[in-house]
Write an enzyme that holds these catalytic residues in place. Structure first.
Site, short mmCIF file in Angstrom:
data_model
loop_
_atom_site.label_atom_id
_atom_site.label_comp_id
_atom_site.label_asym_id
_atom_site.label_seq_id
_atom_site.Cartn_x
_atom_site.Cartn_y
_atom_site.Cartn_z
N GLU A 33 -2.20 10.77 -0.61
CA GLU A 33 -3.20 10.41 -0.86
C GLU A 33 -4.15 10.25 0.72
O GLU A 33 -4.66 9.76 0.93
CB GLU A 33 -3.50 9.42 -1.86
CG GLU A 33 -4.10 9.55 -2.82
CD GLU A 33 -5.03 10.58 -3.69
OE1 GLU A 33 -6.35 9.95 -3.66
OE2 GLU A 33 -4.90 11.55 -3.18
N ASP A 45 1.20 -1.25 0.48
CA ASP A 45 0.21 -0.17 -0.27
C ASP A 45 0.64 1.48 0.00
O ASP A 45 1.90 1.74 0.77
CB ASP A 45 -1.06 0.51 1.32
CG ASP A 45 -1.42 1.07 1.43
OD1 ASP A 45 -2.03 1.50 0.24
OD2 ASP A 45 -2.67 1.32 2.50
#
Length: 218
Positions: free
Chosen positions: A172, A131
C-alpha cells in the site's frame, strides 16, 4: 512540442507541483523516462524520496533520486561535450506477488459483503508499530472475536446476514497497489460471487494508524 525533448529523459527537481503533475507533463512532451531528484533545501531532503508515486496510468518509468545524484545528472546534461545518456533496467513483477491476504466468514449472504481492511506494510522512515501494525492487529483481533462469536452455538441471536471479508493489503505504501489490485480483480467479468464481485460489496472499513492520537478509523 519541442522536438529536442521527445525521446529524451526528463530530469526534474522536486518542487511545488505534485509528482502526478510532473509525470503528466513528461508524458505530454513524449519523454522516455522521468527522473525526479530531491531539492536539498533541508537535511531530510537530500535522500531519494520514499513512497512517492506518479499517476497509476503512467506510460513512462519514473525514478526518484537523491539531491546529489540529481545534480550530477543535471551537470552532465548541461555539458554538450559529455554526450550523457541513460540506460534504464526495469524489472516488471506480477501484481499477484504483492501479498494480499483475505479471509471470509463461512456464513452470510455473499452478495452482501462487508470489507474490513488494513495495510500490512510500512515505510522505512516511519513507525511501523503504528503505521500500520496497529491497524493490522486491530483487524486480526476483530476477525478472531467474530469467529468465536459465530462458533458459539449457545448464544441466542439471529444469524448474521452479511458475509464479512477481512483483508490485509500488501504494497500500500508503494501506491495502494494491494487494494487497487483487489478492486481490479473483483471488477472483472470473470469474478464470481464466491471469490468476490465489487458489485456485492456494501461497505468498507479501513483501519489505519489506530495507535496515533488522530487515527484513521472507519
Amino acid at each position: 512540442m519541442n522536438a529536442a525533448v521527445a525521446d529524451s529523459v526528463a530530469i526534474v527537481k522536486r518542487g511545488d507541483c505534485t509528482f502526478i503533475e510532473k509525470s503528466q507533463l513528461a508524458e505530454r512532451y513524449r519523454v522516455k523516462g522521468l527522473f525526479v531528484y530531491n531539492d536539498g533545501t533541508a537535511p531530510d531532503r537530500f535522500q531519494p524520496l520514499q513512497g512517492a508515486t506518479t499517476h497509476f496510468n503512467s506510460t513512462i518509468p519514473a525514478y526518484f533520486l537523491s539531491y546529489n545524484l540529481g545534480i550530477q545528472f543535471v551537470n552532465a546534461a548541461s555539458d554538450p561535450s559529455a554526450n550523457a545518456g541513460v540506460i534504464m533496467n526495469i524489472d516488471v513483477k506480477d501484481a499477484e506477488g504483492i501479498g494480499n491476504i483475505c479471509a471470509d466468514t463461512p456464513t452470510g449472504d455473499k452478495t452482501k459483503t462487508i470489507i474490513i481492511g488494513s495495510h500490512s506494510d510500512g515505510v522505512p522512515d516511519g513507525s511501523g508499530i503504528n503505521d500500520n501494525g496497529s491497524g493490522t492487529v486491530a483487524n486480526l483481533v476483530l476477525a478472531l472475536n467474530l469467529a468465536r462469536l459465530l462458533q458459539t452455538a449457545s448464544l441466542n441471536y439471529a444469524p448474521y446476514q452479511y458475509r464479512v471479508r477481512f483483508c490485509w493489503w500488501g504494497a500500500e505504501e508503494l501506491g495502494l497497489l494491494g487494494s487497487i489490485y483487489h478492486v481490479e480483480q473483483t471488477s472483472l467479468a470473470s469474478a464470481t460471487i464466491e471469490s468476490g464481485r465489487l458489485e456485492d460489496y456494501l461497505l468498507y472499513f479501513k483501519y489505519d494508524m489506530l495507535a496515533a492520537p488522530n487515527p484513521n478509523f472507519g
